[in-house]
Write an enzyme that holds these catalytic residues in place. Structure first.
Site, PDB file in Angstrom:
ATOM      1  N   HIS A 103      -9.037  -8.190   6.238  1.00 40.54           N
ATOM      2  CA  HIS A 103      -8.457  -6.848   6.367  1.00 40.54           C
ATOM      3  C   HIS A 103      -9.575  -5.804   6.309  1.00 40.54           C
ATOM      4  O   HIS A 103      -9.929  -5.310   5.237  1.00 40.54           O
ATOM      5  CB  HIS A 103      -7.441  -6.639   5.234  1.00 40.54           C
ATOM      6  CG  HIS A 103      -6.661  -5.367   5.311  1.00 40.54           C
ATOM      7  ND1 HIS A 103      -5.284  -5.338   5.207  1.00 40.54           N
ATOM      8  CD2 HIS A 103      -7.045  -4.073   5.461  1.00 40.54           C
ATOM      9  CE1 HIS A 103      -4.859  -4.085   5.294  1.00 40.54           C
ATOM     10  NE2 HIS A 103      -5.917  -3.295   5.440  1.00 40.54           N
ATOM     11  N   GLU A 110       1.420  -0.214   0.165  1.00 40.99           N
ATOM     12  CA  GLU A 110       0.174   0.488  -0.168  1.00 40.99           C
ATOM     13  C   GLU A 110       0.529   1.914  -0.610  1.00 40.99           C
ATOM     14  O   GLU A 110       0.381   2.264  -1.765  1.00 40.99           O
ATOM     15  CB  GLU A 110      -0.773   0.524   1.051  1.00 40.99           C
ATOM     16  CG  GLU A 110      -2.062   1.304   0.780  1.00 40.99           C
ATOM     17  CD  GLU A 110      -2.835   1.674   2.061  1.00 40.99           C
ATOM     18  OE1 GLU A 110      -2.260   1.686   3.158  1.00 40.99           O
ATOM     19  OE2 GLU A 110      -4.035   1.994   1.913  1.00 40.99           O
ATOM     20  N   ASP A 163     -11.057  -3.092   3.519  1.00 39.42           N
ATOM     21  CA  ASP A 163     -10.212  -2.078   4.187  1.00 39.42           C
ATOM     22  C   ASP A 163     -11.031  -1.137   5.080  1.00 39.42           C
ATOM     23  O   ASP A 163     -11.081  -1.351   6.284  1.00 39.42           O
ATOM     24  CB  ASP A 163      -9.383  -1.311   3.145  1.00 39.42           C
ATOM     25  CG  ASP A 163      -8.076  -0.772   3.691  1.00 39.42           C
ATOM     26  OD1 ASP A 163      -7.763  -1.027   4.871  1.00 39.42           O
ATOM     27  OD2 ASP A 163      -7.338  -0.102   2.933  1.00 39.42           O
ATOM     28  N   ASP A 164     -11.616  -0.106   4.502  1.00 37.91           N
ATOM     29  CA  ASP A 164     -12.465   0.849   5.246  1.00 37.91           C
ATOM     30  C   ASP A 164     -13.683   1.112   4.365  1.00 37.91           C
ATOM     31  O   ASP A 164     -13.790   2.171   3.729  1.00 37.91           O
ATOM     32  CB  ASP A 164     -11.704   2.161   5.498  1.00 37.91           C
ATOM     33  CG  ASP A 164     -10.391   1.937   6.232  1.00 37.91           C
ATOM     34  OD1 ASP A 164     -10.420   1.682   7.446  1.00 37.91           O
ATOM     35  OD2 ASP A 164      -9.331   1.983   5.567  1.00 37.91           O
TER      36      ASP A 164
HETATM   37  N1  ADE Z   1      -5.866   2.674   8.790  1.00 36.92           N
HETATM   38  C1  ADE Z   1      -7.113   2.600   8.330  1.00 36.92           C
HETATM   39  N2  ADE Z   1      -7.119   2.390   7.012  1.00 36.92           N
HETATM   40  C2  ADE Z   1      -5.830   2.334   6.613  1.00 36.92           C
HETATM   41  C3  ADE Z   1      -5.172   2.123   5.373  1.00 36.92           C
HETATM   42  N3  ADE Z   1      -5.854   1.936   4.233  1.00 36.92           N
HETATM   43  N4  ADE Z   1      -3.831   2.149   5.356  1.00 36.92           N
HETATM   44  C4  ADE Z   1      -3.156   2.347   6.488  1.00 36.92           C
HETATM   45  N5  ADE Z   1      -3.711   2.528   7.662  1.00 36.92           N
HETATM   46  C5  ADE Z   1      -5.043   2.531   7.735  1.00 36.92           C
HETATM   47 ZN    ZN Z   2      -5.802  -1.314   5.959  1.00 34.55          ZN
END
Ligand code: ADE
Ligand code: ZN
Length: 323
Positions: free
Chosen positions: A11, A192, A270-271
């Site tokens: 992810h 989330e 995630d990011d």
């Molecule tokens: N797109 C990029 N990061 C995200 C996240 N944490 N939750 C939902 N959509 C996303």
């Molecule tokens: Zn995500």
């Protein structure tokens, strides 16, 4: 202790993996201004809505196959240096098109970067096409139709990201039917930004084998039991949850509670540069919080590879690397 543990993540949004330094380099290339969302060497945002603005702003600066090859290679070589052997990246054709790139060129560029990183480090990678929830059901269905045409052999899954509080999961069920019928692996962001109800809706309407986050299922013990019994795998991203203030601190995070309840868990960034994270950081974070040893941590990697959207021969090779 965690550096030598073999890792895998399922992810990570590829546009969200671009470091501020790389985005500045891209901004220079295209003569763009990033002062609205990057200050010094950090992204600036204060809540999920602002985070999406920074994310979308960075994404507009990747405009060619070469740009995406560079992004994928940089990300994958970075995590291979942290001992990651496998990654799945979320790829968003809607973001590519918004930047003026065709989906085909986007996938080819990413695949180039994946091939380069495999050559230099041995890391395996697959792509999961995501629809963006807050763009609406029609756009998400279009992304699913594109995914169902199997536009690249490294595309093995379909998912949905974006604003979880937008619309109802049922509105997107058709998109997931299209992707499932095409034989793609299915995952969906749920649990989330919204609570247990959102996770229950996702299970009922989408029947995913994995949930993006999913951790707020912990707000309902019956739902936790259902997830454990069905063997649905959670793509947990604890560092992201802390950065977005879903939980105030790691000791409040339900990761260890879910584990004790028998839920299958993986660790994910995630990011990463938005959240001050990396896959290595995620493993260290949970090890420090709950005293997991190397065998426990390797267990999260094993779960990830068992749940990966990958062909069986490659899965067997990856699992063999954990022994
Ligand atoms: N797109 C990029 N990061 C995200 C996240 N944490 N939750 C939902 N959509 C996303
Ligand atoms: Zn995500």
């Amino acid at each position: 202790m965690t550096q030598h543990v073999k890792k895998a993540e399922l992810h990570c949004h590829i546009e969200g993996a671009a470091s501020p330094a790389l985005v500045r380099q891209q901004a220079q290339k295209y003569g763009a201004d990033v002062s609205g969302f990057i200050k010094g060497d950090s992204y600036v945002w204060s809540d999920f809505t602002e985070f999406l603005v920074a994310y979308d702003g960075a994404a507009t600066l990747f405009r060619s196959e070469e740009d995406y090859a560079l992004l994928a290679r940089t990300y994958l070589e970075g995590i291979a240096a942290q001992n990651a052997i496998y990654a799945e990246i979320f790829v968003s054709p809607d973001h590519a098109v918004a930047a003026g790139l065709s989906p085909g060129a986007y996938f080819d560029g990413l695949a180039d970067g994946i091939a380069q990183a495999k050559l230099s480090s041995g890391i395996e990678c697959r792509m999961i096409i995501v629809g963006v929830r807050h763009l609406g059901a029609e756009k998400v269905e279009a992304a699913a139709r594109l995914a169902s045409m199997r536009p690249h052999p490294l595309i093995t899954g379909f998912g949905m990201a974006g604003e979880e509080r937008f619309g109802k999961v049922a509105d997107f069920a058709r998109a997931f039917d299209i992707a499932r019928d095409a034989g793609l692996g299915i995952t969906i962001h749920a649990g989330e930004l919204a609570g247990a109800e959102s996770v229950r809706d996702a299970l009922n309407h989408v029947r995913p084998s994995r949930l993006g986050h999913g951790v707020r299922a912990a707000e309902d013990e019956a739902l936790v039991r259902r997830i454990a019994e069905q063997g649905v795998v959670l793509e947990a991203c604890p560092g992201s949850n802390l950065a977005l203030k879903v939980y105030p601190d790691i000791s409040s995070h339900p990761f260890d509670h879910l584990r004790r309840a028998g839920v299958k868990l993986t660790l994910n960034s995630d990011d990463p540069p938005h959240f001050g994270s990396s896959i290595g950081h995620e493993y260290q974070l949970v090890a420090d919080a709950w005293g997991y040893d190397a065998a426990d941590l390797t267990g999260f990697t094993r779960t990830a590879i068992q749940a990966a959207f990958i062909d069986e021969p490659t899965r067997a090779i990856l699992l063999g690397q954990l022994d």
